[in-house]
Design a protein around this motif. Sequence first.
Motif, PDB file in Angstrom:
ATOM      1  N   THR A  60      38.983  18.674  43.792  1.00 43.12           N
ATOM      2  CA  THR A  60      37.707  19.380  43.637  1.00 43.12           C
ATOM      3  C   THR A  60      37.434  20.276  44.840  1.00 43.12           C
ATOM      4  N   ASP A  61      37.685  19.764  46.022  1.00 38.07           N
ATOM      5  CA  ASP A  61      37.518  20.541  47.246  1.00 38.07           C
ATOM      6  C   ASP A  61      38.416  21.786  47.215  1.00 38.07           C
ATOM      7  N   LEU A  62      39.649  21.613  46.760  1.00 37.60           N
ATOM      8  CA  LEU A  62      40.589  22.739  46.653  1.00 37.60           C
ATOM      9  C   LEU A  62      40.092  23.763  45.633  1.00 37.60           C
ATOM     10  N   LEU A  63      39.655  23.314  44.453  1.00 33.15           N
ATOM     11  CA  LEU A  63      39.174  24.242  43.424  1.00 33.15           C
ATOM     12  C   LEU A  63      37.937  24.996  43.903  1.00 33.15           C
ATOM     13  N   ASP A  64      37.051  24.296  44.600  1.00 28.47           N
ATOM     14  CA  ASP A  64      35.876  24.976  45.156  1.00 28.47           C
ATOM     15  C   ASP A  64      36.299  26.087  46.113  1.00 28.47           C
ATOM     16  N   ALA A  65      37.313  25.820  46.924  1.00 30.06           N
ATOM     17  CA  ALA A  65      37.801  26.827  47.870  1.00 30.06           C
ATOM     18  C   ALA A  65      38.441  28.007  47.138  1.00 30.06           C
ATOM     19  N   VAL A  66      39.149  27.744  46.047  1.00 29.66           N
ATOM     20  CA  VAL A  66      39.737  28.835  45.256  1.00 29.66           C
ATOM     21  C   VAL A  66      38.624  29.708  44.693  1.00 29.66           C
ATOM     22  N   ILE A  67      37.558  29.081  44.196  1.00 34.45           N
ATOM     23  CA  ILE A  67      36.418  29.832  43.655  1.00 34.45           C
ATOM     24  C   ILE A  67      35.800  30.702  44.740  1.00 34.45           C
ATOM     25  N   VAL A  68      35.554  30.113  45.890  1.00 38.24           N
ATOM     26  CA  VAL A  68      34.929  30.834  47.008  1.00 38.24           C
ATOM     27  C   VAL A  68      35.809  32.001  47.446  1.00 38.24           C
ATOM     28  N   ASP A  69      37.119  31.848  47.350  1.00 35.35           N
ATOM     29  CA  ASP A  69      38.059  32.891  47.771  1.00 35.35           C
ATOM     30  C   ASP A  69      38.242  33.970  46.707  1.00 35.35           C
ATOM     31  N   LEU A  70      38.355  33.571  45.452  1.00 34.78           N
ATOM     32  CA  LEU A  70      38.716  34.492  44.372  1.00 34.78           C
ATOM     33  C   LEU A  70      37.609  35.474  44.011  1.00 34.78           C
ATOM     34  N   LEU A  71      36.425  34.985  43.778  1.00 34.54           N
ATOM     35  CA  LEU A  71      35.384  35.843  43.218  1.00 34.54           C
ATOM     36  C   LEU A  71      34.970  36.972  44.157  1.00 34.54           C
ATOM     37  N   PRO A  72      34.769  36.729  45.446  1.00 34.01           N
ATOM     38  CA  PRO A  72      34.450  37.869  46.327  1.00 34.01           C
ATOM     39  C   PRO A  72      35.588  38.883  46.425  1.00 34.01           C
ATOM     40  N   ARG A  73      36.840  38.399  46.370  1.00 38.82           N
ATOM     41  CA  ARG A  73      37.972  39.340  46.422  1.00 38.82           C
ATOM     42  C   ARG A  73      37.949  40.256  45.212  1.00 38.82           C
ATOM     43  N   TRP A  74      37.632  39.715  44.048  1.00 42.81           N
ATOM     44  CA  TRP A  74      37.547  40.511  42.818  1.00 42.81           C
ATOM     45  C   TRP A  74      36.477  41.584  42.993  1.00 42.81           C
ATOM     46  N   SER A  75      35.300  41.174  43.417  1.00 43.45           N
ATOM     47  CA  SER A  75      34.189  42.104  43.588  1.00 43.45           C
ATOM     48  C   SER A  75      34.517  43.186  44.607  1.00 43.45           C
ATOM     49  N   THR A  76      35.102  42.806  45.719  1.00 42.65           N
ATOM     50  CA  THR A  76      35.454  43.772  46.763  1.00 42.65           C
ATOM     51  C   THR A  76      36.449  44.793  46.248  1.00 42.65           C
ATOM     52  N   TYR A  77      37.464  44.333  45.527  1.00 43.47           N
ATOM     53  CA  TYR A  77      38.479  45.235  44.995  1.00 43.47           C
ATOM     54  C   TYR A  77      37.839  46.281  44.073  1.00 43.47           C
ATOM     55  N   VAL A  78      36.997  45.818  43.153  1.00 42.91           N
ATOM     56  CA  VAL A  78      36.389  46.733  42.182  1.00 42.91           C
ATOM     57  C   VAL A  78      35.454  47.718  42.882  1.00 42.91           C
ATOM     58  N   THR A  79      34.602  47.226  43.758  1.00 45.00           N
ATOM     59  CA  THR A  79      33.645  48.137  44.405  1.00 45.00           C
ATOM     60  C   THR A  79      34.343  49.135  45.328  1.00 45.00           C
ATOM     61  N   GLN A  80      35.419  48.732  45.981  1.00 46.02           N
ATOM     62  CA  GLN A  80      36.172  49.688  46.804  1.00 46.02           C
ATOM     63  C   GLN A  80      36.750  50.808  45.949  1.00 46.02           C
ATOM     64  N   ARG A  81      37.273  50.462  44.788  1.00 41.75           N
ATOM     65  CA  ARG A  81      37.834  51.495  43.902  1.00 41.75           C
ATOM     66  C   ARG A  81      36.734  52.425  43.405  1.00 41.75           C
ATOM     67  N   MET A  82      35.573  51.862  43.121  1.00 38.72           N
ATOM     68  CA  MET A  82      34.470  52.700  42.644  1.00 38.72           C
ATOM     69  C   MET A  82      34.005  53.664  43.731  1.00 38.72           C
ATOM     70  N   ARG A  83      33.961  53.219  44.976  1.00 34.68           N
ATOM     71  CA  ARG A  83      33.493  54.073  46.078  1.00 34.68           C
ATOM     72  C   ARG A  83      34.390  55.284  46.286  1.00 34.68           C
ATOM     73  N   ARG A  84      35.646  55.175  45.927  1.00 31.48           N
ATOM     74  CA  ARG A  84      36.593  56.284  46.116  1.00 31.48           C
ATOM     75  C   ARG A  84      36.390  57.412  45.107  1.00 31.48           C
ATOM     76  N   ALA A  85      35.687  57.131  44.032  1.00 31.12           N
ATOM     77  CA  ALA A  85      35.505  58.115  42.964  1.00 31.12           C
ATOM     78  C   ALA A  85      34.412  59.112  43.341  1.00 31.12           C
ATOM     79  N   ALA A  86      34.600  60.352  42.931  1.00 29.54           N
ATOM     80  CA  ALA A  86      33.712  61.436  43.347  1.00 29.54           C
ATOM     81  C   ALA A  86      32.432  61.543  42.527  1.00 29.54           C
ATOM     82  N   THR A  87      32.500  61.300  41.237  1.00 24.86           N
ATOM     83  CA  THR A  87      31.337  61.494  40.369  1.00 24.86           C
ATOM     84  C   THR A  87      30.911  60.156  39.762  1.00 24.86           C
TER      85      THR A  87
END
Length: 194
Positions: A60-87
């Motif tokens: 359970t401790d391991l799965l909680d850590a995977v959750i804490v690690d995975l979801l922010p990485r997903w969000s960061t990846y998507v928002t970084q790609r969006m920021r690069r777009a011009a319009t």
Amino acid sequence: MPKIQAATVAEHRARQRAAILDAARSILAEGGSQAPSLAAVAARTGLARPSVYQYFKSRTDLLDAVIVDLLPRWSTYVTQRMRRAATPGDRVLAYVAANLRLVAKGEHPVFRGLSASASPEALAEPSRRLHEQLRAPLVEALAEHGAPDPAGTAELIQAIVYTASHMIESGVGEAKARSLARGLLEPYLRQPTG
């Protein structure tokens, strides 16, 4: 005492922890309805099982850590790609493409594996936060584009992402799924609305 594989003990521990999380994500991505055991994670990383317990007290401790690690990485990846777009329209298309890229790279099966094996309580709040973190820049881009109902339009776009994600997971190539989604969205996004 095992030899450390980094310049400092802290750096060594950080690398070991990252390797354990990577192994757990990999096992989750491979499917199955059971959470990875600490023994399986240890075997995948080449560590002794007691070594894994130095980082995580339980599965359970391991799965909680995977959750804490995975979801922010997903969000960061998507928002970084969006920021690069011009319009605003390009930001929406970047949102779609980034999410589909993560699905193609295998991140979505990890999320599904977590959904099947982590406690609903552990996943509910991080999932809600991820959805909101992803939704906010999408709604903002749609508002800038001139969508009369940016929140409603964002939900429709998310439905397209969801369907294209399932297509990728069913064997349709990422490029094909992205092209289909783009073909639906581009005529709307290339014209100002209002």
